[in-house]
Design a protein around this motif. Structure first.
Motif, PDB file in Angstrom:
ATOM      1  N   PHE A  98       0.823  -1.211  -0.067  1.00 42.32           N
ATOM      2  CA  PHE A  98       0.016  -0.119  -0.046  1.00 42.32           C
ATOM      3  C   PHE A  98       0.900   1.177   0.094  1.00 42.32           C
ATOM      4  O   PHE A  98       0.427   2.351   0.261  1.00 42.32           O
ATOM      5  CB  PHE A  98      -0.981  -0.095   1.084  1.00 42.32           C
ATOM      6  CG  PHE A  98      -1.994  -1.107   0.767  1.00 42.32           C
ATOM      7  CD1 PHE A  98      -3.016  -0.845   0.138  1.00 42.32           C
ATOM      8  CD2 PHE A  98      -2.043  -2.280   1.677  1.00 42.32           C
ATOM      9  CE1 PHE A  98      -3.971  -2.022  -0.064  1.00 42.32           C
ATOM     10  CE2 PHE A  98      -2.714  -3.361   1.347  1.00 42.32           C
ATOM     11  CZ  PHE A  98      -3.596  -3.270   0.506  1.00 42.32           C
ATOM     12  N   ILE A 101      -0.637   4.441  -2.038  1.00 44.77           N
ATOM     13  CA  ILE A 101      -1.971   3.959  -2.395  1.00 44.77           C
ATOM     14  C   ILE A 101      -2.994   4.516  -1.184  1.00 44.77           C
ATOM     15  O   ILE A 101      -2.789   4.569  -0.054  1.00 44.77           O
ATOM     16  CB  ILE A 101      -2.295   2.206  -2.382  1.00 44.77           C
ATOM     17  CG1 ILE A 101      -1.127   1.833  -3.155  1.00 44.77           C
ATOM     18  CG2 ILE A 101      -3.481   2.079  -2.701  1.00 44.77           C
ATOM     19  CD1 ILE A 101      -1.167   1.829  -4.709  1.00 44.77           C
ATOM     20  N   ASN A 104      -8.727   2.785   1.045  1.00 39.63           N
ATOM     21  CA  ASN A 104     -10.360   2.815   1.029  1.00 39.63           C
ATOM     22  C   ASN A 104     -10.650   1.279   0.981  1.00 39.63           C
ATOM     23  O   ASN A 104      -9.741   0.290   0.580  1.00 39.63           O
ATOM     24  CB  ASN A 104     -10.840   3.549   0.098  1.00 39.63           C
ATOM     25  CG  ASN A 104     -10.415   3.270  -1.471  1.00 39.63           C
ATOM     26  OD1 ASN A 104     -10.551   2.216  -1.895  1.00 39.63           O
ATOM     27  ND2 ASN A 104      -9.797   4.333  -2.208  1.00 39.63           N
ATOM     28  N   ARG A 106     -11.780  -0.465  -1.480  1.00 40.03           N
ATOM     29  CA  ARG A 106     -11.596  -1.159  -2.689  1.00 40.03           C
ATOM     30  C   ARG A 106     -10.245  -1.407  -3.013  1.00 40.03           C
ATOM     31  O   ARG A 106      -9.787  -2.219  -3.750  1.00 40.03           O
ATOM     32  CB  ARG A 106     -12.058   0.275  -4.062  1.00 40.03           C
ATOM     33  CG  ARG A 106     -13.424  -0.059  -4.273  1.00 40.03           C
ATOM     34  CD  ARG A 106     -13.717   1.150  -5.210  1.00 40.03           C
ATOM     35  NE  ARG A 106     -15.355   1.417  -5.417  1.00 40.03           N
ATOM     36  CZ  ARG A 106     -15.806   2.418  -4.665  1.00 40.03           C
ATOM     37  NH1 ARG A 106     -15.328   3.316  -4.049  1.00 40.03           N
ATOM     38  NH2 ARG A 106     -17.168   2.416  -4.848  1.00 40.03           N
ATOM     39  N   THR A 107      -9.335  -0.026  -2.731  1.00 41.30           N
ATOM     40  CA  THR A 107      -7.852  -0.695  -2.857  1.00 41.30           C
ATOM     41  C   THR A 107      -7.182  -1.591  -1.692  1.00 41.30           C
ATOM     42  O   THR A 107      -6.498  -2.249  -2.061  1.00 41.30           O
ATOM     43  CB  THR A 107      -6.874   0.815  -2.485  1.00 41.30           C
ATOM     44  OG1 THR A 107      -7.266   1.337  -1.206  1.00 41.30           O
ATOM     45  CG2 THR A 107      -7.240   1.766  -3.712  1.00 41.30           C
ATOM     46  N   LEU A 110      -8.550  -5.099  -3.405  1.00 41.29           N
ATOM     47  CA  LEU A 110      -7.480  -5.448  -4.594  1.00 41.29           C
ATOM     48  C   LEU A 110      -6.179  -5.639  -4.214  1.00 41.29           C
ATOM     49  O   LEU A 110      -5.534  -6.528  -4.569  1.00 41.29           O
ATOM     50  CB  LEU A 110      -7.566  -4.196  -5.528  1.00 41.29           C
ATOM     51  CG  LEU A 110      -6.836  -4.553  -7.062  1.00 41.29           C
ATOM     52  CD1 LEU A 110      -7.310  -5.789  -7.525  1.00 41.29           C
ATOM     53  CD2 LEU A 110      -7.156  -3.236  -7.870  1.00 41.29           C
ATOM     54  N   GLY A 111      -5.498  -4.795  -3.312  1.00 42.77           N
ATOM     55  CA  GLY A 111      -4.357  -5.076  -2.661  1.00 42.77           C
ATOM     56  C   GLY A 111      -4.043  -6.388  -2.015  1.00 42.77           C
ATOM     57  O   GLY A 111      -2.908  -7.056  -2.198  1.00 42.77           O
ATOM     58  N   ASN A 150       2.140  -3.791  -5.145  1.00 40.46           N
ATOM     59  CA  ASN A 150       2.149  -2.426  -5.215  1.00 40.46           C
ATOM     60  C   ASN A 150       2.156  -1.990  -6.609  1.00 40.46           C
ATOM     61  O   ASN A 150       1.361  -0.944  -7.050  1.00 40.46           O
ATOM     62  CB  ASN A 150       3.261  -1.818  -4.258  1.00 40.46           C
ATOM     63  CG  ASN A 150       3.386  -0.287  -4.467  1.00 40.46           C
ATOM     64  OD1 ASN A 150       4.092   0.309  -5.287  1.00 40.46           O
ATOM     65  ND2 ASN A 150       2.511   0.336  -3.640  1.00 40.46           N
ATOM     66  N   LEU A 153      -0.860  -2.785  -8.221  1.00 43.01           N
ATOM     67  CA  LEU A 153      -1.984  -1.644  -8.057  1.00 43.01           C
ATOM     68  C   LEU A 153      -2.028  -0.424  -8.356  1.00 43.01           C
ATOM     69  O   LEU A 153      -2.927   0.149  -8.690  1.00 43.01           O
ATOM     70  CB  LEU A 153      -2.116  -1.930  -6.166  1.00 43.01           C
ATOM     71  CG  LEU A 153      -3.260  -1.375  -5.537  1.00 43.01           C
ATOM     72  CD1 LEU A 153      -4.489  -1.823  -6.169  1.00 43.01           C
ATOM     73  CD2 LEU A 153      -3.102  -1.451  -4.220  1.00 43.01           C
ATOM     74  N   LEU A 154      -0.834   0.366  -8.403  1.00 41.49           N
ATOM     75  CA  LEU A 154      -0.683   1.583  -8.900  1.00 41.49           C
ATOM     76  C   LEU A 154      -0.994   1.636 -10.534  1.00 41.49           C
ATOM     77  O   LEU A 154      -1.782   2.470 -10.994  1.00 41.49           O
ATOM     78  CB  LEU A 154       0.814   2.067  -8.842  1.00 41.49           C
ATOM     79  CG  LEU A 154       1.198   2.231  -7.364  1.00 41.49           C
ATOM     80  CD1 LEU A 154       2.733   2.470  -7.386  1.00 41.49           C
ATOM     81  CD2 LEU A 154       0.505   3.673  -7.027  1.00 41.49           C
ATOM     82  N   SER A 156      -3.049  -0.538 -12.018  1.00 45.67           N
ATOM     83  CA  SER A 156      -4.452  -0.707 -12.143  1.00 45.67           C
ATOM     84  C   SER A 156      -5.148   0.699 -11.863  1.00 45.67           C
ATOM     85  O   SER A 156      -6.256   1.075 -12.776  1.00 45.67           O
ATOM     86  CB  SER A 156      -4.908  -1.710 -11.149  1.00 45.67           C
ATOM     87  OG  SER A 156      -4.386  -2.887 -11.507  1.00 45.67           O
ATOM     88  N   MET A 157      -4.696   1.404 -10.679  1.00 39.46           N
ATOM     89  CA  MET A 157      -5.394   2.503 -10.641  1.00 39.46           C
ATOM     90  C   MET A 157      -5.147   3.638 -11.638  1.00 39.46           C
ATOM     91  O   MET A 157      -6.003   4.398 -11.984  1.00 39.46           O
ATOM     92  CB  MET A 157      -4.906   3.281  -9.380  1.00 39.46           C
ATOM     93  CG  MET A 157      -5.390   2.358  -8.306  1.00 39.46           C
ATOM     94  SD  MET A 157      -4.457   2.967  -6.378  1.00 39.46           S
ATOM     95  CE  MET A 157      -4.619   4.674  -6.511  1.00 39.46           C
TER      96      MET A 157
END
Length: 171
Positions: A98, A101, A104, A106-107, A110-111, A150, A153-154, A156-157
């Protein structure tokens, strides 16, 4: 092994005995880390967020060093070189997931999924780090899985924001 150090390792590596959960103790340890991030997100504001990146990495380095100590001597503490009771390494990897990130639901969801995927599948170089001796090897595969989670996730965001901006402009 000194009795006090033994109990510090046993209690710390298992995250207050969470690691003794009979099924999927690594997943339970990761869920405990997610729950802690969610419930203490306001208290951890001095570490989280892009403006506190240096603080976040100092915290990650500190947690990693603590994990090296706690997860070392697994054979003497738990009877195995990489025992299932050791879940502090999952907490460290999940924490690293995280970096930068926003926290929340959602994160966090997914994380969690991404970290568990990389931790279970162990793509290169994750599986190679697991071969390092002692607490370093036990911890570093989770650190690598956290870094991969990480980055994913970054990305994806970023992709989500890009797609949403495109839809609004073309919309």
């Amino acid at each position: 092994m000194d009795t006090i150090v033994y109990w510090i390792r046993k209690t710390g590596a298992s995250c207050l005995f969470i690691g003794y959960f009979p099924y999927a103790s690594g997943t339970i340890g990761s869920l405990a880390a997610i729950a802690a991030l969610w419930f203490f997100k306001d208290d951890l504001a001095f570490i989280t967020g892009p403006e506190n990146a240096v603080n976040y990495w100092w915290a990650a380095i500190t947690l990693t060093a603590i994990s090296f100590f706690l997860c070392d001597k697994g054979k003497e503490t738990f009877g195995s070189d990489d025992p299932k009771q050791t879940v502090f390494d999952e907490v460290v990897g999940q924490f690293i997931t995280f970096f930068m990130i926003p926290v929340n639901w959602r994160t966090l969801l997914l994380g969690f999924v991404l970290f568990r995927f990389y931790d279970i599948v162990k793509p290169y170089p994750v599986y190679r780090l697991e071969e390092i001796e002692g607490g370093v090897g036990v911890t570093m595969d989770d650190v690598a899985a956290g870094i991969l989670a990480n980055v994913t996730l970054l990305a994806s965001m970023w992709a989500y924001e890009w797609i949403m901006a495109y839809l609004v402009v073309s919309g």
